[in-house]
Design an enzyme around this catalytic site. Sequence first.
Site, PDB file in Angstrom:
ATOM      1  N   LYS A 173      13.025   3.328   3.069  1.00 16.46           N
ATOM      2  CA  LYS A 173      12.765   2.843   4.430  1.00 16.46           C
ATOM      3  C   LYS A 173      14.063   2.332   5.041  1.00 16.46           C
ATOM      4  O   LYS A 173      14.645   1.358   4.575  1.00 16.46           O
ATOM      5  CB  LYS A 173      11.718   1.722   4.433  1.00 16.46           C
ATOM      6  CG  LYS A 173      11.262   1.415   5.876  1.00 16.46           C
ATOM      7  CD  LYS A 173      10.426   0.180   5.992  1.00 16.46           C
ATOM      8  CE  LYS A 173      11.243  -1.058   6.158  1.00 16.46           C
ATOM      9  NZ  LYS A 173      12.146  -1.059   7.326  1.00 16.46           N
ATOM     10  N   GLY A 225      18.367  -7.100   1.652  1.00 16.49           N
ATOM     11  CA  GLY A 225      18.027  -7.763   2.910  1.00 16.49           C
ATOM     12  C   GLY A 225      18.147  -9.259   2.739  1.00 16.49           C
ATOM     13  O   GLY A 225      18.896  -9.727   1.875  1.00 16.49           O
ATOM     14  N   GLU A 247      18.967  -7.457  -3.724  1.00 20.21           N
ATOM     15  CA  GLU A 247      20.360  -7.687  -3.310  1.00 20.21           C
ATOM     16  C   GLU A 247      20.290  -8.425  -1.985  1.00 20.21           C
ATOM     17  O   GLU A 247      19.999  -7.828  -0.952  1.00 20.21           O
ATOM     18  CB  GLU A 247      21.081  -6.347  -3.106  1.00 20.21           C
ATOM     19  CG  GLU A 247      21.243  -5.524  -4.351  1.00 20.21           C
ATOM     20  CD  GLU A 247      22.270  -6.101  -5.305  1.00 20.21           C
ATOM     21  OE1 GLU A 247      23.049  -6.988  -4.906  1.00 20.21           O
ATOM     22  OE2 GLU A 247      22.279  -5.673  -6.463  1.00 20.21           O
ATOM     23  N   CYS A 281      27.194  -8.675   3.377  1.00 16.56           N
ATOM     24  CA  CYS A 281      26.577  -9.622   2.438  1.00 16.56           C
ATOM     25  C   CYS A 281      27.627 -10.373   1.655  1.00 16.56           C
ATOM     26  O   CYS A 281      27.410 -11.500   1.242  1.00 16.56           O
ATOM     27  CB  CYS A 281      25.637  -8.882   1.506  1.00 16.56           C
ATOM     28  SG  CYS A 281      26.442  -7.534   0.651  1.00 16.56           S
ATOM     29  N   GLU A 379      23.666 -18.704   5.847  1.00 19.50           N
ATOM     30  CA  GLU A 379      24.368 -17.450   6.106  1.00 19.50           C
ATOM     31  C   GLU A 379      24.295 -17.133   7.601  1.00 19.50           C
ATOM     32  O   GLU A 379      23.217 -17.140   8.180  1.00 19.50           O
ATOM     33  CB  GLU A 379      23.690 -16.327   5.306  1.00 19.50           C
ATOM     34  CG  GLU A 379      24.428 -15.018   5.388  1.00 19.50           C
ATOM     35  CD  GLU A 379      23.693 -13.881   4.687  1.00 19.50           C
ATOM     36  OE1 GLU A 379      22.442 -13.830   4.760  1.00 19.50           O
ATOM     37  OE2 GLU A 379      24.369 -13.037   4.090  1.00 19.50           O
TER      38      GLU A 379
END
Length: 487
Positions: A173, A225, A247, A281, A379
């Site tokens: 996806k 994500g 992750e 990330c 973040e």
Amino acid sequence: MDRFQHYIDGQFEDGSASFDSLDPATGTPWATMPMATAGDVDRAVRAAHRAFVAGPWPALTASARGKLLMRLADLVQAAAPDLARLETRDTGKIIRETSAQIAYVAEYYRYYAGLADKIEGAHLPIDKPDMEVWLRREPVGVVAAIVPWNSQLFLSAVKLGPALAAGCTVVLKASEDGPAPLLAFARLVEQAGFPAGVVNILTGGPEAGVALTTHPKVAHIAFTGGPETARHIVRGSAENLAKVSLELGGKSPFIVFEDADLDSAANAQVSGIFAATGQSCVAGSRLLVQRSVKDAFLARLKAKAEAVAIGAPDRMETEVGPLCTARQRDRIAALIAQSLAAGAKLVTGGQAPEGAGFYFPPTILDCSEVPDAPALQQEFFGPVLSVVTFDTEEQALALANDTAFGLASGVFTRSLTRAHRMIRRIRAGVVWVNTYRAVSPIAPFGGHGLSGHGREGGMAAALDYTAVKTVWLRTSDDPIPDPFVMR
Ligand code: NAD
């Protein structure tokens, strides 16, 4: 308007619904994307399951799977300029980066192509005289792969490569933000000659994500994500009890000691936080700098941040383009406002410019006086660097590990012994010493804590898509003795 389709069971098709994708450089719609519903997802997972248990795929040798992956690698390399243009158009990531990154994505498929026939079982020296026991490494089944908007081709290659090498089938996806490059990549999967249903690619939002990750025929969920979505996924996996690898994000420390080469460290810090407009990330988003060099280092960073070429992402000279979505730009602005209210000082940047597009300038926040500033814990996923000062190595370590995340870290020092002490004690999945943001298909990658678990890259990732089958074969022709005694 361009129009993109899903790829399900070897067929290109419109979604049950559709949506417009915006060009982040202008904020205007440029393409119509299919939107997968739970029904579309169900068909894709069933196709992947059929392809896993029947048809040509399970009968292929590992070497044959490797050859298909090698063909895919060549096709990705040839199509890299087109895919790069699409990713730049749909996500705003600058063309300089997408061109280089997608060319390198081909290397990931090449690495896993070579690895497909090196996933070996084992023979056990079992403690019984009339038995042969060995282990087969078998593919786990249907993999649900989910990626966020940044670097979708890269983040899917680290899932598809090892999963296909291991013999799994996949429903991938794409993010609903910027899915164009992945939907276009489906054409390459078809051209490479993968049998129908082995790779299915669709896009959609949470409805599709939930349908995919809770599907009873999914055996492994590979997710990249944010931590909040990861929590939903882990809860949902209580339904199918699928294996989950995560992750997630980071708040990675970038540590500069007074003996570091400050010019080199400044370049690495710019790449670590402003490349990909900070939507990375592994962004080195927390600068920990030794007090004695703080002013000298910040002066270099400020000058570099202010000299960055901000502009249209499709121009080769642009260094910082727009963020992928207006939502992301507004979230970043709100987090900066909170940190300033908490006492952080603005060194540069901090405000979205007027005009079209989802732009945000390189921003530096000095949080030295406010160790509990939100900017040091949350973040941003944008071009925002938060700075804190330390005096001793022990303080640097304590600050580095003062995070719920644990993805990446950077240490800049000329002292070999100090570098080794830091490497040992930093809690992060990756430590870069006197460099930052280097990746390779050969090197595993992943994190701890809120950064997730599991590793992508390297042989370990391919093994993660396998399960061990233990085989017992009795070599005696004598009748089985006493059936009530376990042997
Ligand atoms: P996100 O978690 O909002 O979305 C990621 C994907 O999950 C999207 O495809 C989305 O459609 C899907 N999704 C949303 N709700 C879902 C649900 N309930 N069930 C299943 N799927 C669902 O993340 P984002 O904001 O798009 O991406 C940014 C995050 O990704 C950041 O935290 C970033 O650090 C992280 N990231 C991590 C890595 C890594 O390798 N560690 C790499 C890139 C990005």
